[in-house]
Scaffold this active site. Structure first.
Site, PDB file in Angstrom:
ATOM      1  N   CYS A  79      31.248  41.093  27.150  1.00  0.00           N
ATOM      2  CA  CYS A  79      30.586  40.682  28.392  1.00  0.00           C
ATOM      3  C   CYS A  79      29.068  40.934  28.299  1.00  0.00           C
ATOM      4  O   CYS A  79      28.375  40.228  27.599  1.00  0.00           O
ATOM      5  CB  CYS A  79      31.219  41.380  29.585  1.00  0.00           C
ATOM      6  SG  CYS A  79      30.856  40.570  31.154  1.00  0.00           S
ATOM      7  N   HIS A 167      36.844  40.252  29.199  1.00  0.00           N
ATOM      8  CA  HIS A 167      37.206  41.661  29.019  1.00  0.00           C
ATOM      9  C   HIS A 167      38.585  41.772  28.367  1.00  0.00           C
ATOM     10  O   HIS A 167      39.600  41.556  29.034  1.00  0.00           O
ATOM     11  CB  HIS A 167      37.202  42.387  30.364  1.00  0.00           C
ATOM     12  CG  HIS A 167      35.840  42.605  30.924  1.00  0.00           C
ATOM     13  ND1 HIS A 167      35.072  43.704  30.618  1.00  0.00           N
ATOM     14  CD2 HIS A 167      35.086  41.839  31.759  1.00  0.00           C
ATOM     15  CE1 HIS A 167      33.909  43.628  31.241  1.00  0.00           C
ATOM     16  NE2 HIS A 167      33.894  42.503  31.937  1.00  0.00           N
ATOM     17  N   GLU A 169      40.035  44.468  27.478  1.00  0.00           N
ATOM     18  CA  GLU A 169      40.640  45.763  27.801  1.00  0.00           C
ATOM     19  C   GLU A 169      41.488  45.732  29.074  1.00  0.00           C
ATOM     20  O   GLU A 169      42.297  46.641  29.283  1.00  0.00           O
ATOM     21  CB  GLU A 169      39.558  46.849  27.927  1.00  0.00           C
ATOM     22  CG  GLU A 169      38.619  46.708  29.107  1.00  0.00           C
ATOM     23  CD  GLU A 169      37.423  45.801  28.872  1.00  0.00           C
ATOM     24  OE1 GLU A 169      36.442  45.911  29.622  1.00  0.00           O
ATOM     25  OE2 GLU A 169      37.489  44.963  27.952  1.00  0.00           O
TER      26      GLU A 169
END
Length: 509
Positions: A79, A167, A169
């Protein structure tokens, strides 16, 4: 030495989640503020640049010096990190013309790129940014696109450097763990050998070397962190560790004796100290939660100092500090605003002229539990719910009295034992009863009552940083409510807290 991944933090709310995902792959990693990260050595196998609430176009945007990383060590920008690698190396980032927040699909993916091995077009990703990459620098190649974002992912030719504008994660990126695995194992060549067993082995060796024949004292709380820290130290230095377990009168019903007996039964060198009256006398009539905390902290230091002086030639104070505490103290923006005083009692090392040893300072809470299991500790220690340092003092809202404390202990005991009896305890992160400083009208038999109301609080979480209220069965809540009202004199109303963190906290005070 332990191989590791470095994560440079630009202030993203997801930075700790990146670390957790990587550690779940049995790869060790550490988080550093972007402006305080160390020069990578041979043990650093890769570097990840986190997201950020900032814009790379801002005048004071976080701007690290990557001259000793980029093109040398495998690098992944996430990002903000991806946009930084574009904006500062010849490309352009502009405000996004469309809303780039939420779920999206990678409609094209270069599956020959090692970052996207085993990732197919159509995979869902999670976007969260107000800016977007308008043009990439020379030598950059686009490796993934969504319907609205052309440069959703890129690779720099001739470098082990990648950038992704989503993202990996977060849970909503369905193949995010695979993408991170591709980076840390295939690109960074990490061996995935960081496990609870390996942590115990290396930590015990390090503690033996660090402490030698020195004596160490540790304040046990009965919780998971201090217990696991104690048994790690016990494994390393044996009887040179003295643990002090203080009964402040604010533990759960019968908890002090139960836990003390279990410690002694497991061979720990522990001294139990009954200081109930000393704490409760000082707290009598106090309402303000911060004042309660300060009294408890001060009296604990006094009691602990007195007991510690009975152990001769002590050189170290052991603490159960864990990684979120460490990260918070060196965060990008400095320590966060104080919401409430931390339950770890400060001042002891300076007062007692001791050095500090923190064997768990690199672990998240769930990792502490796995280390406890690797040490062979029983479930009633390893799986214990977190419990606030000030104990029931901050679950008794309003004026503190011994009478109210006994009412709270009885209600709390019914709730916790009920969770265990009905097989719900392990599915809940933390639970307890809060005694409210209000009374309500009720009817018992033919008589009108005007008695106390209590709140049942139960939440699910991984590390306590965020939490959602536990959806306990209505039938169970009904049983517990009836049992509390019928058995605990002084309570005629039970309610259930259905607020999450954020915006609420887990505790009420």
């Amino acid at each position: 030495m332990q191989e590791k991944i470095l994560i440079l933090d630009f202030g993203s709310q997801y930075t700790q989640l990146i670390a957790r995902r990587i550690r779940e792959l049995n790869v060790y990693c550490e988080i550093y503020p972007f402006n305080h990260f160390p020069t990578p050595d041979n043990n650093v196998k890769g570097v990840i640049l986190s997201g950020s609430p900032s814009s790379v176009r801002d005048k004071n945007a976080p701007s690290p010096d990557l001259s000793k990383i980029k093109g040398i060590t495998p690098l992944l920008g996430v990002c903000y990190g991806a946009q930084f690698l574009v904006q500062n190396y010849g490309g352009e980032v502009k405000p996004s013309g469309i809303r780039e927040y939420g779920r999206a699909k990678l409609i094209s993916v270069n599956s020959n790129d090692p970052l996207f091995a085993d990732i197919k077009p159509g995979t869902q990703v999670w976007m969260s940014h107000a800016d977007t990459i308008a043009s990439i620098p020379p030598g950059y190649e686009i490796t993934g696109s969504t319907a609205d974002v052309e440069a959703a992912a890129y690779h720099i030719k001739g470098e082990n450097t990648w950038g992704i504008q989503f993202h990996p994660e977060v849970y909503h990126t369905t193949d995010g763990t695979q993408i991170l695995k591709n980076f840390v194992t295939d690109i960074c060549k990490c061996s995935q050998n960081w496990t609870a067993d390996s942590f115990v082995g290396t930590t015990v060796v390090d503690l033996k070397e660090k402490l030698g024949d020195d004596k160490v004292i540790l304040g046990l709380s009965g919780g998971v962190d201090s217990s696991v820290a104690a048994f790690l130290l016990h494994k390393a230095i044996g009887k040179n560790l003295t643990c002090i377990f203080v009964d402040n009168g604010l533990l759960r019903k019968n908890e002090f004796n139960k836990v003390l007996e279990s410690y002694l039964g497991l061979g720990l060198n522990v001294v139990g100290v009954d200081a109930c009256d000393r704490f409760l006398d000082q707290l009598e009539g106090v309402s303000d939660p911060e004042t309660k905390r300060k009294i408890i902290g001060r009296v604990f230091i006094e009691v602990f100092d007195t007991e510690a002086k009975k152990v001769k030639d002590v050189k170290w104070l052991a603490q159960g500090t864990i990684y979120p505490d460490v990260i918070e103290s060196v965060s990008v923006n400095g320590p966060s605003a104080t919401i409430k005083s931390h339950h770890n009692v400060g001042g002891l090392p300076e007062k007692m002229h001791l050095k500090v040893v923190e064997p768990l300072r690199l672990l998240f809470k769930d990792e502490v539990r796995r280390v406890g299991q690797a040490l062979g500790l029983p479930d009633f220690i390893v799986k214990r719910h977190p419990f606030p340092g000030p104990g029931l003092a901050i679950r008794l809202l309003g004026k503190m009295t011994r009478e109210k404390l006994e009412i709270l202990k009885e209600a709390d005991d019914i709730f916790i034992e009920g969770l265990k009896k009905h097989g719900l305890y392990d599915s809940v992160w933390q639970a307890g009863v809060i005694l409210l400083p209000v009374q309500s009208v009720g009817v018992m038999g033919d008589e009108r009552t005007y008695e106390n109301a209590v709140v049942l609080r139960a939440v699910g979480s991984t590390d306590g940083m965020t939490a959602d209220w536990s959806h306990l069965p209505y039938e169970f809540l009904g049983l517990i409510s009836n049992e509390i009202i019928n058995k605990v004199k002084g309570i005629n109303r039970v309610v259930y807290d259905i607020s999450s963190k954020p915006p609420s906290t887990i505790e009420w005070e």
